[in-house]
Write a protein that holds these residues in place. Sequence first.
Motif, mmCIF file in Angstrom:
data_model
loop_
_atom_site.group_PDB
_atom_site.id
_atom_site.type_symbol
_atom_site.label_atom_id
_atom_site.label_comp_id
_atom_site.label_asym_id
_atom_site.label_seq_id
_atom_site.Cartn_x
_atom_site.Cartn_y
_atom_site.Cartn_z
ATOM 1 N N TYR A 86 8.458 -19.860 -1.961
ATOM 2 C CA TYR A 86 7.519 -20.706 -2.656
ATOM 3 C C TYR A 86 8.211 -20.848 -4.221
ATOM 4 N N TYR B 85 0.176 -15.378 1.505
ATOM 5 C CA TYR B 85 -0.018 -16.087 0.118
ATOM 6 C C TYR B 85 1.337 -16.977 -0.076
ATOM 7 N N LEU C 194 -6.720 -4.225 11.096
ATOM 8 C CA LEU C 194 -6.648 -6.034 11.067
ATOM 9 C C LEU C 194 -7.327 -6.531 12.153
ATOM 10 N N GLY D 205 -1.166 -12.288 -4.227
ATOM 11 C CA GLY D 205 -0.233 -11.758 -4.378
ATOM 12 C C GLY D 205 -0.090 -10.406 -3.704
ATOM 13 N N ALA D 206 1.365 -9.835 -3.589
ATOM 14 C CA ALA D 206 1.546 -8.429 -2.961
ATOM 15 C C ALA D 206 2.418 -7.701 -3.768
ATOM 16 N N VAL E 131 10.384 -12.374 -6.314
ATOM 17 C CA VAL E 131 10.638 -13.312 -5.512
ATOM 18 C C VAL E 131 11.635 -14.047 -5.611
ATOM 19 N N GLU F 277 -6.108 -14.146 -1.371
ATOM 20 C CA GLU F 277 -4.509 -13.524 -1.059
ATOM 21 C C GLU F 277 -3.710 -14.240 -2.327
ATOM 22 N N GLN G 128 4.593 -4.946 -2.194
ATOM 23 C CA GLN G 128 5.495 -5.043 -1.104
ATOM 24 C C GLN G 128 6.927 -5.792 -1.486
ATOM 25 N N TYR G 129 6.773 -6.268 -2.901
ATOM 26 C CA TYR G 129 7.953 -7.142 -3.123
ATOM 27 C C TYR G 129 9.443 -6.372 -3.344
ATOM 28 N N VAL H 118 -0.712 -0.719 13.090
ATOM 29 C CA VAL H 118 0.669 -1.630 13.555
ATOM 30 C C VAL H 118 1.448 -1.883 12.243
ATOM 31 N N ASN H 119 2.836 -1.647 12.303
ATOM 32 C CA ASN H 119 3.604 -1.708 11.091
ATOM 33 C C ASN H 119 3.579 -3.523 10.896
ATOM 34 N N MET H 120 3.197 -3.868 9.717
ATOM 35 C CA MET H 120 3.235 -5.365 9.403
ATOM 36 C C MET H 120 4.176 -5.394 8.213
ATOM 37 N N LYS H 121 5.300 -6.328 8.696
ATOM 38 C CA LYS H 121 6.258 -6.652 7.621
ATOM 39 C C LYS H 121 6.153 -7.994 6.800
ATOM 40 N N LYS I 214 11.462 -3.433 1.846
ATOM 41 C CA LYS I 214 11.682 -3.929 2.977
ATOM 42 C C LYS I 214 10.598 -3.153 4.189
ATOM 43 N N ASP I 215 10.412 -2.215 3.870
ATOM 44 C CA ASP I 215 9.482 -1.307 4.787
ATOM 45 C C ASP I 215 8.146 -2.171 4.955
ATOM 46 N N GLY I 216 7.522 -2.023 5.905
ATOM 47 C CA GLY I 216 6.462 -2.613 6.411
ATOM 48 C C GLY I 216 5.394 -1.925 5.753
ATOM 49 N N VAL I 217 4.159 -2.028 6.405
ATOM 50 C CA VAL I 217 2.939 -1.169 5.878
ATOM 51 C C VAL I 217 2.165 -1.137 7.380
ATOM 52 N N ASN I 218 1.664 0.181 7.329
ATOM 53 C CA ASN I 218 0.771 0.356 8.495
ATOM 54 C C ASN I 218 -0.813 0.160 8.403
ATOM 55 N N MET I 219 -1.099 -0.739 9.299
ATOM 56 C CA MET I 219 -2.356 -1.473 9.039
ATOM 57 C C MET I 219 -3.190 -1.113 10.195
ATOM 58 N N LYS I 220 -4.376 -0.593 9.770
ATOM 59 C CA LYS I 220 -5.295 -0.059 10.854
ATOM 60 C C LYS I 220 -6.444 -0.887 11.282
#
Lengths: 343, 343
Positions: free
Chosen positions: B68, A272, B268, B252-253, B58, B250, B256-257, A263-266, B260-266
């Motif tokens: 934050y 955090y 979760l 930092g990331a 950020v 968690e 992703q900063y 699933v594409n998570m944004k 704006k594309d999400g990430v495909n998570m398989k």
Amino acid sequence: MVRITNTRFLFNEIPAGFPEDKTFKYDTSQTIDLENDPLNGGVLLKVLLLSADPYNRVQMRPADVEGYSPPFIVGQPLFTYGVGKVIRSEKEGFKAGDIVYSILYHAEYFVFNDHPFPMMVLKPEPGLHYSAYLGAGGMPGQTAYYGWKEYANAKAGETVFVSGGAGPVGSLVIQLAKQDGLKVIASAGSNEKVQFLKDVGADVAFNYKTESTADILKKEGPLHVYWDNVGGTTLDLAIENAAIHARFIECGAISQYNSKDGVNMKNLDQIYALRIILYGFLFADLAPKWEEDFYAVVPKKLASGEFKYTEDMTRGLENAGKAILEVQVGKNKGKKVIVVADN
Amino acid sequence: MVRITNTRFLFNEIPAGFPEDKTFKYDTSQTIDLENDPLNGGVLLKVLLLSADPYNRVQMRPADVEGYSPPFIVGQPLFTYGVGKVIRSEKEGFKAGDIVYSILYHAEYFVFNDHPFPMMVLKPEPGLHYSAYLGAGGMPGQTAYYGWKEYANAKAGETVFVSGGAGPVGSLVIQLAKQDGLKVIASAGSNEKVQFLKDVGADVAFNYKTESTADILKKEGPLHVYWDNVGGTTLDLAIENAAIHARFIECGAISQYNSKDGVNMKNLDQIYALRIILYGFLFADLAPKWEEDFYAVVPKKLASGEFKYTEDMTRGLENAGKAILEVQVGKNKGKKVIVVADN
């Protein structure tokens, strides 16, 4: 020496996506002598009721793949939570006529002997049918109760979102949240289910198939607590609409069980940024702490009507596969129970 | 009455992806009289050192978007952690010559008056340069220390994976984990950084750009603790290779900063199946509990060499944008510090 047919419902083939007809096999090849077959110290059970639950899909995997619930074995009966009656017993603590709750094989009869699951004798609350002990009074209710008590850290006036709110877990969570004074947003997949969400007290109830989860969470949030039964994009939207220091109770992911696509998570970086804590949990881990409390409190409230629940019965062991599929696609109208025998 | 130029480094434009030249503007239009300009009860600071950190990205957002960390304001100087020297003071607790630590404007000089951030006078550990108080001895070190102490629940013999292990947060986490007797897997984005991972004690160190994170975690896991500095696909792989009851910190990331594309998570759904808890956190929330302990323990160990750290200096305020970009793309070779003035 009377041998009768002992029908069984077997696991036949591991499905790729949703379970199909060929996933299961209704079997009439086995016979049993109820009076004389040896028990070897065990208990002969007649199966009355079986439960179909979302997690059953997780059991339909190769036997050598690890998982939190034991896999179904191809060629063997399915096994799910159920209620049975003791026909004969050689085991201390069980006698003929006892009604028991355990994980039971999908069969008319079986000998509970080297069975790897614990079995308890039910002493039902007056006015409460045994079937309730498979839903809000059993594993799903325990899941709701333990998870809420342990992780919600609920404060009156906060807002909780419950996805999959019409199931036996979600609907009890809604009622526990209302007891604690929270504003409850809840979603389900049909208008009939949405009516049930309102009946159990949800302040905002919506059909996620016809309304925009994103719009509703934006309008009604931010979320201090999210009870996640579905995973997927809904989780992403809940993160996007979380309050600072939100608690996410990760209970299930029905949207993911029947697909290998991700699933594409944004919004994961908001975990955090908003200091969200996500608690993955299974009820069994929390049972030592909460089980006694649960049985002291919940069945009484179910019997009195203070806690509401719905059930959706499927009659006949031969229809167990149909019942299981209905739960996977969300067509059940309440806690799904398979009635194998009335008594 | 001598007015001198007070150079500043301004935020010029919100970037779409990675910051570019036009994101910032080096400004020489302001003048200051160090002896006579009014302080109005404040403190005139000379900026010595400024910090560049991943979270700066950020801050490059529209001023009306919540977050934050406070947003940079277009047309105004950037502000990041820094070390300054008091030139004049009308404020109790600060006197000329004091070396201070705070969030400072990107300028040669500024009057710390209605500044929204607290300021502390540094009493450096003998042998420790001020710059260390921007890295392992400052906010990044506090992040590592507080998060590890609060959430890792570390047990000797367990395995931890630290992504972004060569930064000031990750490298201190590695050393805290080794102190606690864990096996440490750590990743970074260059061979030089991988060498540093080994130098600080990582048992398994790899370059995620040239080696397979999936293969290494599969071979070296399962992970009891995951310290997440990067988010994205690496988080998905860590979930896939988590132990039951794993703790995910968690922090930092960085992956992703700038997108704006999400990430495909398989994976979760493994959060609940493996009963993982993911703790989103920011160091400031934990400061009341851990700050005193941190300053009592960490600077001493940095000064003695028991805790190792690396620094990567960029000289000149005009190069602040370059320094910030290096951190975003991972080209820095240690904690990035911008040297504005030597004393």
